[in-house]
Structure formats: C-alpha cells, structure tokens
Design a protein around this motif. Sequence first.
Motif, PDB file in Angstrom:
ATOM      1  N   GLU B  35       0.780  -1.225   0.052  1.00  0.00           N
ATOM      2  CA  GLU B  35       0.289   0.171  -0.035  1.00  0.00           C
ATOM      3  C   GLU B  35       0.996   1.007   0.077  1.00  0.00           C
ATOM      4  O   GLU B  35       0.708   2.492  -0.803  1.00  0.00           O
ATOM      5  CB  GLU B  35      -1.377   0.231   1.227  1.00  0.00           C
ATOM      6  N   THR B  36       2.009   0.802   1.148  1.00  0.00           N
ATOM      7  CA  THR B  36       2.803   2.627   0.862  1.00  0.00           C
ATOM      8  C   THR B  36       3.585   2.263  -0.446  1.00  0.00           C
ATOM      9  O   THR B  36       3.644   3.590  -1.268  1.00  0.00           O
ATOM     10  CB  THR B  36       4.227   1.966   1.962  1.00  0.00           C
ATOM     11  N   LEU B  37       4.166   1.584  -1.632  1.00  0.00           N
ATOM     12  CA  LEU B  37       4.447   1.748  -3.138  1.00  0.00           C
ATOM     13  C   LEU B  37       3.256   1.976  -3.673  1.00  0.00           C
ATOM     14  O   LEU B  37       3.878   2.584  -4.942  1.00  0.00           O
ATOM     15  CB  LEU B  37       5.192   0.111  -3.038  1.00  0.00           C
ATOM     16  N   LEU B  38       2.333   1.393  -3.610  1.00  0.00           N
ATOM     17  CA  LEU B  38       1.118   1.908  -4.149  1.00  0.00           C
ATOM     18  C   LEU B  38       1.197   3.333  -4.364  1.00  0.00           C
ATOM     19  O   LEU B  38       1.117   4.659  -5.308  1.00  0.00           O
ATOM     20  CB  LEU B  38      -0.476   0.784  -3.995  1.00  0.00           C
ATOM     21  N   ALA B  39       0.584   3.737  -3.094  1.00  0.00           N
ATOM     22  CA  ALA B  39      -0.031   5.754  -2.575  1.00  0.00           C
ATOM     23  C   ALA B  39       1.448   6.794  -2.991  1.00  0.00           C
ATOM     24  O   ALA B  39       1.426   7.608  -3.888  1.00  0.00           O
ATOM     25  CB  ALA B  39       0.448   5.467  -1.466  1.00  0.00           C
ATOM     26  N   ALA B  40       2.674   5.359  -2.961  1.00  0.00           N
ATOM     27  CA  ALA B  40       4.113   6.797  -3.475  1.00  0.00           C
ATOM     28  C   ALA B  40       3.957   7.133  -5.480  1.00  0.00           C
ATOM     29  O   ALA B  40       4.250   7.772  -5.367  1.00  0.00           O
ATOM     30  CB  ALA B  40       5.396   6.053  -2.846  1.00  0.00           C
ATOM     31  N   LEU B  41       3.721   5.777  -5.625  1.00  0.00           N
ATOM     32  CA  LEU B  41       3.424   5.622  -7.627  1.00  0.00           C
ATOM     33  C   LEU B  41       2.369   6.360  -7.664  1.00  0.00           C
ATOM     34  O   LEU B  41       2.444   6.749  -9.096  1.00  0.00           O
ATOM     35  CB  LEU B  41       3.492   4.235  -7.677  1.00  0.00           C
ATOM     36  N   ALA B  42       1.429   5.890  -7.112  1.00  0.00           N
ATOM     37  CA  ALA B  42       0.135   6.536  -7.736  1.00  0.00           C
ATOM     38  C   ALA B  42       0.313   8.599  -7.342  1.00  0.00           C
ATOM     39  O   ALA B  42      -0.066   9.641  -8.521  1.00  0.00           O
ATOM     40  CB  ALA B  42      -0.818   6.847  -6.143  1.00  0.00           C
ATOM     41  N   LYS B  43       0.939   9.250  -6.665  1.00  0.00           N
ATOM     42  CA  LYS B  43       1.505  10.399  -6.103  1.00  0.00           C
ATOM     43  C   LYS B  43       3.146  10.808  -6.507  1.00  0.00           C
ATOM     44  O   LYS B  43       2.920  11.572  -5.437  1.00  0.00           O
ATOM     45  CB  LYS B  43       1.002  10.780  -5.171  1.00  0.00           C
ATOM     46  N   PRO B  44       3.649  10.804  -7.639  1.00  0.00           N
ATOM     47  CA  PRO B  44       4.632  10.977  -7.575  1.00  0.00           C
ATOM     48  C   PRO B  44       4.700  12.842  -6.996  1.00  0.00           C
ATOM     49  O   PRO B  44       5.954  12.635  -6.719  1.00  0.00           O
ATOM     50  CB  PRO B  44       5.721  10.714  -8.767  1.00  0.00           C
ATOM     51  N   GLN B  45       4.577  13.735  -7.897  1.00  0.00           N
ATOM     52  CA  GLN B  45       4.355  14.803  -7.813  1.00  0.00           C
ATOM     53  C   GLN B  45       4.568  15.249  -5.519  1.00  0.00           C
ATOM     54  O   GLN B  45       4.437  16.420  -5.768  1.00  0.00           O
ATOM     55  CB  GLN B  45       3.285  15.632  -8.132  1.00  0.00           C
TER      56      GLN B  45
END
Lengths: 63, 189
Positions: B35-45
């Motif tokens: 979930e952490t990686l998904l959150a980071a990849l979803a909002k790189p900005q």
Amino acid sequence: KLLRRTCKEATALMVAREDRVLPVADRVALYFHLAACKACPRFEKQMLTMRNSMRQWRHYSEK
Amino acid sequence: MTRYENQVAEHRDYLYKFARLQLRNEAWAEDAVSETLLAALAKPQAFDNRSQLKTWLVGILKHKVVDALRHHGREVTGLGSSEDEDTDPLELLNFKADGHFVETPADWGNPEQQTSSRQFFEILEACTEKLPAVQGRLFLMREWLELSSEEICKELDLTPTNLYVQLHRARLRLRECLEMNWFQKAGAL
C-alpha cells in the motif's frame, strides 16, 4: 507514612511514568524515596538509558 | 519503468523489514508495504525532493502500519489470549520480602554514551523482537511510531489499564534482555 514506598513500589512507579503522568501523591512519594534510597537511583538511571537508547535507535535508523 | 518507479521499488526490502518489526506478522507487513508503494507511485508529485526518498516512504509506511494495527485491532491487542500471563517481570528483579532491593541494580554507565554504537542497536532490535507479540507491537507503537498512550488506546479500543500492564511488562523484559546481552556482556540471544 503516606510517603513511604518500598523499592519494588518505586520501581513500578519509575516504569509507569514512562507511559503516563503519575498522580501527585505517587510523584512526591517517589521523589522522597529516590532521595533516601541508595539502590533505586541506579534503576532510575537504567530507565533513562533505555529512554535515550530508543531515541538514538530511531535517529540511527532514520540516518 | 521510470527512474522514479525504479527508485521507489528499490526500497521495498528496507520497508518490509521496518513493517515486520512493527507488525509481527508477515502478511500484514507485505500489505502495508504494498500500500505504501502504491501510494508513492500514484502520487509522485507529492514527493518534492525536500527529504530523502526513503525517509519520505518510511513516513507513508508509518501511517499504513497504524492503519493495519487499527484494522487488526483484536488480534493486535491479543485480549483473551494467554500470552505472558504467568509472572510479572518485576519479580525477575531481586527484592527482599520487605520489598527492598537485595542488592543495588547494576551500573550501566553513562546513559548517553553507552548506547550509540551499531552493535548496541543490533542487540536492542533483537531484544525488541524477542518480546511477546502483543507487548512488542504496543511498545513499538509508543517508542517507534511515537504515539501517546491515549492515542494507542483510541486506535486499538484498548483500556488504559490493559495498555499500561503490557507496556510495564515490555519495558521490564527489555531491561532484563539488555542487561544480560549488553551491559553484562555475557550470554547470547
């Protein structure tokens, strides 16, 4: 007499105060016990060491 | 994969180690890291280079760990289980019948200087891992996630009395383990 605590009671209070604010009566009793006892200040120092070590461990991991 | 996606993925092992220490459950740790990686990849900005990428990811993971602890509340607190209900670790300290110390506790040296080496942190981590699961999770919520006792009780629907009993035991067990494995410099984990 109300202020009197055994080392065992003082030790439990020193552990407890890491996680909650002790009632005033306990804080006063612990203060007088630590002032009069030769053994318990060593335990107090051990608890301080553990507190410092957790802080340093967090910083070490972040570093 | 973009350079950013590669950099995020490279931190998976470190994040998993962190999550597993906190959660004491491999499946929960895997989920929290994913979930952490998904959150980071979803909002790189959202990552604006103000901090190191890994530090930023750990910040996200801390929230995911708290979410997992809240979601698995009853299992986390283990209420009703028989884990470690035998003796109070306070009894491991040497008291006379009148409640006073048999002998003065050991001198651990300078509280600031004794505990800043890599070897010490390895012992500290091993001692923390040795704590019973419930105690370990609650202790790390206090000391690693830096939640207050009130916040832990609220997150896990736990009574203050139950929390204080578990933390009391965790702190005394950890003290015992550190004394045996570091301050006496004898024995092995």
